[in-house]
Design a protein around this motif. Structure first.
Motif, short mmCIF file in Angstrom:
data_model
loop_
_atom_site.label_atom_id
_atom_site.label_comp_id
_atom_site.label_asym_id
_atom_site.label_seq_id
_atom_site.Cartn_x
_atom_site.Cartn_y
_atom_site.Cartn_z
N ALA A 150 -16.27 -8.30 3.06
CA ALA A 150 -15.60 -9.54 2.64
C ALA A 150 -14.74 -10.10 3.77
N ALA A 151 -14.05 -9.21 4.51
CA ALA A 151 -13.24 -9.67 5.65
C ALA A 151 -14.12 -10.23 6.76
N VAL A 152 -15.30 -9.65 6.95
CA VAL A 152 -16.21 -10.17 7.97
C VAL A 152 -16.71 -11.57 7.60
N LEU A 153 -17.02 -11.77 6.33
CA LEU A 153 -17.46 -13.09 5.88
C LEU A 153 -16.36 -14.13 6.03
N VAL A 154 -15.12 -13.74 5.73
CA VAL A 154 -14.00 -14.67 5.87
C VAL A 154 -13.70 -14.93 7.35
N ALA A 155 -13.96 -13.93 8.21
CA ALA A 155 -13.73 -14.12 9.64
C ALA A 155 -14.63 -15.19 10.23
N LYS A 156 -15.77 -15.47 9.60
CA LYS A 156 -16.63 -16.56 10.06
C LYS A 156 -16.00 -17.92 9.77
N ARG A 157 -15.18 -17.99 8.73
CA ARG A 157 -14.47 -19.23 8.43
C ARG A 157 -13.21 -19.38 9.28
N MET A 158 -12.70 -18.26 9.79
CA MET A 158 -11.51 -18.26 10.65
C MET A 158 -11.86 -17.49 11.92
N PRO A 159 -12.64 -18.09 12.83
CA PRO A 159 -13.17 -17.35 13.99
C PRO A 159 -12.15 -17.19 15.10
N ILE A 201 -16.68 -9.80 -7.09
CA ILE A 201 -18.12 -9.86 -7.37
C ILE A 201 -18.87 -8.69 -6.75
N GLY A 202 -18.13 -7.69 -6.21
CA GLY A 202 -18.77 -6.47 -5.74
C GLY A 202 -18.93 -6.33 -4.25
N THR A 203 -18.42 -7.26 -3.47
CA THR A 203 -18.54 -7.15 -2.02
C THR A 203 -17.49 -6.16 -1.50
N LEU A 226 0.83 -1.20 0.00
CA LEU A 226 0.00 0.00 0.00
C LEU A 226 0.87 1.26 0.00
N LYS A 227 1.96 1.24 0.76
CA LYS A 227 2.85 2.40 0.78
C LYS A 227 3.55 2.58 -0.56
N ALA A 228 3.71 1.48 -1.32
CA ALA A 228 4.32 1.57 -2.65
C ALA A 228 3.35 2.07 -3.71
N GLY A 229 2.07 2.27 -3.34
CA GLY A 229 1.10 2.81 -4.27
C GLY A 229 0.14 1.80 -4.86
N MET A 230 0.18 0.56 -4.41
CA MET A 230 -0.70 -0.46 -4.95
C MET A 230 -2.06 -0.41 -4.25
N PRO A 231 -3.17 -0.56 -4.98
CA PRO A 231 -4.48 -0.57 -4.32
C PRO A 231 -4.66 -1.79 -3.43
N MET A 232 -5.65 -1.70 -2.53
CA MET A 232 -5.82 -2.75 -1.53
C MET A 232 -6.21 -4.08 -2.14
N ASN A 233 -7.05 -4.08 -3.16
CA ASN A 233 -7.45 -5.36 -3.76
C ASN A 233 -6.28 -6.07 -4.41
N GLU A 234 -5.37 -5.30 -5.03
CA GLU A 234 -4.19 -5.92 -5.62
C GLU A 234 -3.21 -6.41 -4.54
N ALA A 235 -3.17 -5.69 -3.42
CA ALA A 235 -2.32 -6.14 -2.31
C ALA A 235 -2.83 -7.45 -1.74
N VAL A 236 -4.15 -7.58 -1.63
CA VAL A 236 -4.73 -8.85 -1.16
C VAL A 236 -4.44 -9.97 -2.14
#
Length: 331
Positions: free
Chosen positions: A212-221, A205-207, A171-181
């Motif tokens: 999206a992190a909240v949905l994934v947190a249910k898989r990794m509680p 898909i637009g989430t 992110l500090k290098a200028g890359m957007p968050m989705n590309e960093a993920v």
């Protein structure tokens, strides 16, 4: 006889009360620690002064709202678990599998059949065979899922701080968050790569990122993943620097992980002592029965022996729970 029954009931009530009080006190302490960790972060602008956008009052209000929503989600999850809806599906996903629930029940039937055949071949009584069959169907498969889930969560935590720091540098290098993920999903293997890839697919898909992190947190509680999701949600509403949030979160997670390792090392002696103390009575009884057969048969053949055995088992269970709670600290 009535006096013995009163003593047994009193002991059972005391044991249950002690266990519940320990569990409730640990949950309250964990909640207080989470509040102190999150409320201690300070957001600043480029000049080093708190900006209007990152006003402490607004941050506290957003934090309180998110914590209230997370508590409501926990209550809803508890209600679902009490009703038994979609609990097994969640357990399967948390263990890292995506097969249908019907496949799990087929494996449970196979496990119960194997346990039953083994017990029948060893010549156990019918009641014991029935109990072993129930354990093979309900207990053993869930135990396997529980162990696989814990192993997956442990592996996730080992690389989570590194993944957050990698995203912060991108992110500090200028890359957007989705590309960093996306880059983290490619660079990291195991649970980190799987969950980051799932976040990226949900974004495609637009989430929104926070949802999206909240949905994934249910898989990794685990608390660390919930902190990550909460930080992203608060960032979306307050507009603070996401790289700073990820950097601070990585430091907190790394400190928690180191503290867990230290607590595990310091409590290793207490855990080994608890295991030895808990194993001594059964081992002594087995040794007596081996070298002097019939010496302890009175415990299993008389009514007073049954009552004494029940009291012994109850106190042993209470002591083991107390020692386990004393030697297991939630960080």
């Amino acid at each position: 006889m009535k006096l013995i029954l009163v003593v047994v009931l009193t002991t059972a009530i005391a044991a249950i009360g002690i266990t519940l009080s320990l569990i409730l006190s640990q949950r309250q302490a964990a909640r207080d620690r989470a509040l102190s960790i999150i409320s201690g972060n300070k957001l600043q602008d480029a000049t080093g002064k708190p900006s209007d956008k990152n006003d402490p009052n607004k941050r506290r209000a957003a934090l309180a709202r998110k914590l209230k929503e997370s508590e409501q989600e926990e209550k809803d999850d508890k209600k679902k678990k009490e009703k038994g809806k979609s609990t097994m599906r969640e357990l399967i996903q948390q263990a890292g599998f995506d097969f249908p629930v019907s496949y799990y029940y087929i494996l449970s039937i196979v496990s119960a059949a194997a346990f039953t055949i083994g017990a029948f071949s060893l010549g156990f009584p019918r009641i014991v065979i029935a109990m072993i069959s129930i354990i093979g169907f309900f207990g053993f498969p869930r135990l396997v899922l529980f162990l696989l889930t814990k192993r997956r969560q442990k592996k996730f935590l080992e690389d989570f701080a590194d993944a957050l720091e990698a995203m912060m540098r991108l992110l500090k290098a200028g890359m957007p968050m989705n590309e960093a993920v996306k880059m983290c999903a490619k660079e990291f293997e195991g649970p980190i790569g799987e969950e980051m890839s799932r976040i990226y697919e949900l974004q495609k898909i637009g989430t929104p990122l926070g949802e999206a992190a909240v949905l994934v947190a249910k898989r990794m509680p685990i608390p660390e993943m919930r902190m990550f999701a909460t930080g992203l949600l608060i960032q979306q509403q307050t507009g603070s620097s996401l790289s700073d949030i990820l950097g601070n979160l990585a430091k907190v997670i790394r400190s928690r992980f180191q503290l867990k390792r230290k607590v595990k090392a310091l409590s290793a002696e207490a855990k080994s002592s608890a295991g030895i103390i808990a194993a001594m009575p059964p081992l002594v009884a087995l040794g007596l029965n081996t070298f002097n057969p019939g010496y302890i048969d009175i415990i299993f053949e008389t009514r007073s022996g049954h009552i004494g055995l029940a009291c012994f088992g109850l106190w042993m269970f209470t002591g083991m729970v107390i020692m386990w709670k004393m030697s297991n600290f939630k960080v």
